[in-house]
Structures are given as structure tokens and as C-alpha cells.
Design an enzyme around this catalytic site. Structure first.
Site, PDB file in Angstrom:
ATOM      1  N   GLY A 140      19.600  10.539  12.089  1.00 42.54           N
ATOM      2  CA  GLY A 140      18.879  11.661  12.314  1.00 42.54           C
ATOM      3  C   GLY A 140      19.218  13.005  11.841  1.00 42.54           C
ATOM      4  CG  LEU A 163      23.358  16.727  15.247  1.00 45.06           C
ATOM      5  CD1 LEU A 163      23.973  17.863  14.498  1.00 45.06           C
ATOM      6  CD2 LEU A 163      23.582  16.951  16.836  1.00 45.06           C
ATOM      7  CB  THR A 181      14.100  14.222  19.118  1.00 43.07           C
ATOM      8  OG1 THR A 181      13.417  13.554  17.906  1.00 43.07           O
ATOM      9  CG2 THR A 181      15.636  13.861  19.380  1.00 43.07           C
ATOM     10  CE1 TYR A 198      14.312  15.339  23.841  1.00 47.00           C
ATOM     11  CE2 TYR A 198      14.031  17.635  24.079  1.00 47.00           C
ATOM     12  CZ  TYR A 198      14.843  16.513  23.367  1.00 47.00           C
ATOM     13  OH  TYR A 198      15.859  16.976  22.666  1.00 47.00           O
ATOM     14  CE  LYS A 257      18.996  14.938  24.975  1.00 42.60           C
ATOM     15  NZ  LYS A 257      19.570  13.801  24.122  1.00 42.60           N
TER      16      LYS A 257
HETATM   17  N1  LIG Z   1      15.584  18.469  17.013  1.00 39.27           N
HETATM   18  C1  LIG Z   1      15.767  19.815  17.856  1.00 39.27           C
HETATM   19  O1  LIG Z   1      15.066  20.569  17.968  1.00 39.27           O
HETATM   20  C2  LIG Z   1      16.986  19.389  19.191  1.00 39.27           C
HETATM   21  C3  LIG Z   1      16.781  20.616  19.990  1.00 39.27           C
HETATM   22  C4  LIG Z   1      17.631  20.436  21.163  1.00 39.27           C
HETATM   23  C5  LIG Z   1      18.452  19.314  21.273  1.00 39.27           C
HETATM   24  N2  LIG Z   1      18.467  18.235  20.376  1.00 39.27           N
HETATM   25  C6  LIG Z   1      19.202  16.976  20.553  1.00 39.27           C
HETATM   26  O2  LIG Z   1      19.920  16.818  19.580  1.00 39.27           O
HETATM   27  C7  LIG Z   1      20.071  15.291  19.144  1.00 39.27           C
HETATM   28  C8  LIG Z   1      19.773  14.940  17.725  1.00 39.27           C
HETATM   29  O3  LIG Z   1      18.611  15.466  17.408  1.00 39.27           O
HETATM   30  P1  LIG Z   1      17.724  15.032  16.131  1.00 39.27           P
HETATM   31  O4  LIG Z   1      16.800  16.120  15.874  1.00 39.27           O
HETATM   32  O5  LIG Z   1      18.937  15.038  14.981  1.00 39.27           O
HETATM   33  O6  LIG Z   1      17.214  13.699  16.066  1.00 39.27           O
HETATM   34  P2  LIG Z   1      16.093  12.990  15.213  1.00 39.27           P
HETATM   35  O7  LIG Z   1      16.181  13.617  13.941  1.00 39.27           O
HETATM   36  O8  LIG Z   1      14.951  12.770  15.766  1.00 39.27           O
HETATM   37  O9  LIG Z   1      17.100  11.551  15.257  1.00 39.27           O
HETATM   38  C9  LIG Z   1      17.238  10.616  16.200  1.00 39.27           C
HETATM   39  C10 LIG Z   1      18.019   9.747  15.929  1.00 39.27           C
HETATM   40  O10 LIG Z   1      18.598   8.713  17.192  1.00 39.27           O
HETATM   41  C11 LIG Z   1      18.116   7.394  16.717  1.00 39.27           C
HETATM   42  N3  LIG Z   1      17.750   6.499  17.885  1.00 39.27           N
HETATM   43  C12 LIG Z   1      16.417   6.897  18.332  1.00 39.27           C
HETATM   44  N4  LIG Z   1      16.053   5.791  19.294  1.00 39.27           N
HETATM   45  C13 LIG Z   1      17.612   5.191  19.275  1.00 39.27           C
HETATM   46  C14 LIG Z   1      17.618   3.755  19.943  1.00 39.27           C
HETATM   47  N5  LIG Z   1      16.783   3.534  20.895  1.00 39.27           N
HETATM   48  N6  LIG Z   1      18.981   3.340  19.876  1.00 39.27           N
HETATM   49  C15 LIG Z   1      19.624   3.782  18.804  1.00 39.27           C
HETATM   50  N7  LIG Z   1      19.402   5.035  18.115  1.00 39.27           N
HETATM   51  C16 LIG Z   1      18.105   5.623  18.459  1.00 39.27           C
HETATM   52  C17 LIG Z   1      17.412   7.319  15.561  1.00 39.27           C
HETATM   53  O11 LIG Z   1      17.638   6.479  14.750  1.00 39.27           O
HETATM   54  P3  LIG Z   1      16.849   5.641  13.623  1.00 39.27           P
HETATM   55  O12 LIG Z   1      16.220   6.693  12.725  1.00 39.27           O
HETATM   56  O13 LIG Z   1      17.616   4.841  12.788  1.00 39.27           O
HETATM   57  O14 LIG Z   1      15.623   4.962  14.373  1.00 39.27           O
HETATM   58  C18 LIG Z   1      17.876   8.826  14.795  1.00 39.27           C
HETATM   59  O15 LIG Z   1      19.121   8.585  14.202  1.00 39.27           O
HETATM   60  C19 LIG Z   1      19.357  14.686  20.076  1.00 39.27           C
HETATM   61  O16 LIG Z   1      20.219  14.277  21.307  1.00 39.27           O
HETATM   62  C20 LIG Z   1      18.330  15.515  20.750  1.00 39.27           C
HETATM   63  O17 LIG Z   1      17.969  15.477  22.187  1.00 39.27           O
HETATM   64  C21 LIG Z   1      17.499  18.372  19.475  1.00 39.27           C
END
Ligand SMILES: NC(=O)c1ccc[n+]([C@@H]2O[C@H](COP(=O)([O-])OP(=O)(O)OC[C@H]3O[C@@H](n4cnc5c(N)ncnc54)[C@H](OP(=O)(O)O)[C@@H]3O)[C@@H](O)[C@H]2O)c1
Length: 291
Positions: A10, A12, A60, A123, A127
Site C-alpha cells: 500500500g 504507506l 481504506t 470506516y 478502526k
Molecule cells: N490513506 C489515508 O489517507 C489514511 C488516513 C488515515 C489512516 N490511514 C491508515 O494508514 C494505513 C495505511 O493506509 P494506506 O493508504 O497506505 O493503505 P492502502 O494504500 O489502501 O493499502 C492497503 C494495504 O492493505 C492491504 N490489505 C487490504 N486488505 C487486506 C487483507 N484482507 N489482508 C492483508 N492485507 C490487506 C493491501 O494489500 P494488497 O494491495 O496486496 O491487496 C495494501 O497493502 C491504514 O491502516 C489506513 O487505515 C490511511
């Protein structure tokens, strides 16, 4: 130190793998282990034998969660609890990524870590419930709430704005939601330091400063040297399935306790644009005007 990252494919996760040079890091995507499956999750932890687990895996898509509550809770809450149980079984520390969306957005001052959770979206609820369950399973875990993540490792707000600005003379962006944009590499470096400092409890980690999405979009367009006009609009006029908090600025105090300071979002944005410009991708076209 050995570290296992769930969610390494993902936005991050990619930044974490890139930035984490001083330790032995193994990154896992959903194909390596689906965190909804306790056996797969436990086997992945047994195989990689980490001292620290960083759990960045999540569903996400905030509007997608609103439409599919079951999937949101299966991944973000039950999946996170599976990782916490595996961490407990295999004696690993856990750092869990959470979100500003656990708050309702009614505050007028930056949220401290002990402010009551009151999520307004599925969402946010998934969380918030994960935070509670993980803390029960592993009381010494570290929960890092972040917000408005952007970076070159995936789809994000600046990327969307640059794409729109490349083909439109005018774009409208909401001006009534205030938060703190956060560059994934800056957050990754803060997470690495938190693990090295053996952090536990809740920490808030975003880039310094605050803005509305409209102000963020204005800065993106102007720093990219594009002539597109950015116009303010309201959440009422631009309805989305999930409600977003009107104000979700997170106080940096919890991070400062560990001696960690994150750069201002404006500097982080500049770094993102520079990084994007140097990447050999098709996205480059949208930045030609600034070079
Ligand atoms: N994006 C934001 O603005 C934001 C804001 C606040 C907090 N966060 C938190 O920060 C963290 C990172 O966010 P991000 O934006 O980097 O996420 P992202 O780009 O959407 O990536 C999500 C990741 O989770 C993995 N994933 C999804 N379903 C899964 C499952 N069932 N089993 C194992 N892996 C799974 C995906 O793997 P695959 O790609 O291999 O399927 C991917 O590596 C998350 O916890 C999110 O809630 C994000």
C-alpha cells in the site's frame, strides 16, 4: 531488529519498506497473508519471526466501507485483531495504523490522544473498534493515528488534483473540512523512530500545520505551476456516501514526547512534487508546466 509489515503493497507500506534501511524488514501484501484468516496471519508471523509488526493493512476506501460494512469490519477490525493475537502468540510488539476519522470533527482545537472516539463513518467505526480490541489483546501495543496520507506509492489526493488540473480549466474542492496532510515517507520515518523507542499507547502523527482540502488543492496546483482555477465548495454540495469530520487536526504533543517532530505539510508537498517529477512515469506530463 526484525520487522514484519502487513500492508507493504500500500501507499504507506511502500514508503515504510523504502525508508526502513537499518533493520531486517519483510513486507507482506494480501497475497502473502490475508489478515481476515487467522491461520494465514499466524503462519506469516511464525515464518517471519518479527520483534515488531507494523500493521498498515486495511480496507481504506472510505466510501467503499460505507457501502460494505461487513468487509470493512472483517479487514479493519477482525483482521487487525487476528494480527494482534498472532503478535501475542509469537511474542512480537505491534504498531497499528489508525485514523483521524475515529473522531466526530466537532472539536475546534487539535485532538489529543485521550479525546473520546466518536466516528461518523463505517470506516472510522471499524478502526475505532479495532483500536479497542487490539488494546485488550495487547495492552502494550502502539496505535498511531494519522490523516490525509499522500505519496508517490499509490492513488492520493494530490495525484487526483494534478490529473484533473491537467485537463480542466476549473475544479471545485470542499473548503469546510480541515485536517493535516501527511506525506507517507515522513510518517514512515516517524513510525521507524517509534519502534526504535519502544513506543506504546496512542500517538498522533501527521505533517505539521493544517488546511482545508480546498487550500491543499490550491497549494498543489500553484506549486505545480498549473493555471487551473480552484474554487471552494461545501460538503453539502458535494455529497459522498461517508460523512467526513469537519475538523480532524491531530495534536503533535504525543509524538513530541518521543522527541519526534514532523515537517510542515507545505514542505512535505514540495518533496512529493519533486519526487513525482523525478519519477519516469506517465504522471510526469501533468508537471511539465512547473519545470
Ligand atoms: N490513506 C489515508 O489517507 C489514511 C488516513 C488515515 C489512516 N490511514 C491508515 O494508514 C494505513 C495505511 O493506509 P494506506 O493508504 O497506505 O493503505 P492502502 O494504500 O489502501 O493499502 C492497503 C494495504 O492493505 C492491504 N490489505 C487490504 N486488505 C487486506 C487483507 N484482507 N489482508 C492483508 N492485507 C490487506 C493491501 O494489500 P494488497 O494491495 O496486496 O491487496 C495494501 O497493502 C491504514 O491502516 C489506513 O487505515 C490511511
Amino acid at each position: 531488529m526484525r520487522v514484519t509489515i502487513f500492508g507493504a503493497t500500500g501507499l504507506l507500506g511502500k514508503a515504510l519498506v523504502r525508508e526502513w534501511k537499518q533493520d531486517e524488514v519483510i513486507g507482506l501484501g494480501s497475497r502473502d497473508a490475508d489478515i481476515r484468516d487467522p491461520q494465514q496471519t499466524s503462519a506469516a508471523v511464525a515464518r517471519t519471526r518479527p520483534e515488531w509488526i507494523v500493521l498498515a493493512a486495511a480496507y481504506t476506501n472510505v466510501d467503499g466501507c460505507e457501502r460494505n460494512r461487513e468487509l470493512a469490519f472483517a479487514v479493519n477490525c477482525a483482521g487487525a485483531a487476528n494480527v494482534a493475537r498472532a503478535a501475542k502468540t509469537h511474542n512480537a510488539r505491534l504498531l497499528f495504523l489508525s485514523t483521524d476519522y475515529v473522531f466526530d470533527g466537532r472539536s475546534k482545537t487539535p485532538y489529543e490522544t485521550d479525546h473520546p472516539r466518536a466516528p461518523r463513518s463505517v470506516y472510522g467505526q471499524s478502526k475505532a473498534e479495532a483500536e479497542i480490541q487490539i488494546s485488550q489483546i495487547l495492552p502494550a501495543c502502539c496505535i498511531v493515528r494519522t490523516a490525509w496520507l499522500f505519496g508517490t506509492g499509490g492513488k492520493c489526493f494530490p495525484d487526483t488534483i494534478l490529473e484533473l488540473a491537467a485537463s480542466r480549466a476549473e475544479i471545485e474542492v470542499v473548503d469546510d473540512q480541515r485536517g493535516s496532510p501527511t506525506h507517507a515517507p515522513d510518517l514512515a520515518r516517524a513510525i521507524i523512530q517509534l519502534c526504535h523507542r519502544n513506543a506504546s499507547g496512542i500517538a498522533h502523527a501527521t505533517n505539521r500545520g493544517e488546511c482545508t482540502w480546498f487550500e491543499f488543492a490550491q497549494a498543489i496546483v500553484s506549486r505545480a505551476g498549473l493555471g487551473t482555477k480552484v474554487k471552494p465548495t461545501t460538503s453539502e454540495k458535494s455529497v459522498r456516501p461517508a460523512e467526513r469530520p469537519k475538523y480532524s487536526v491531530l495534536s503533535p504533543r504525543s509524538l513530541e514526547k518521543y522527541g519526534i517532530a514532523m515537517p510542515a505539510w507545505q514542505d512535505a508537498l514540495q518533496n512529493y512534487l519533486d519526487e513525482r517529477r523525478s519519477e519516469p512515469t506517465a504522471q510526469k506530463n501533468t508537471l511539465i508546466a512547473s519545470s
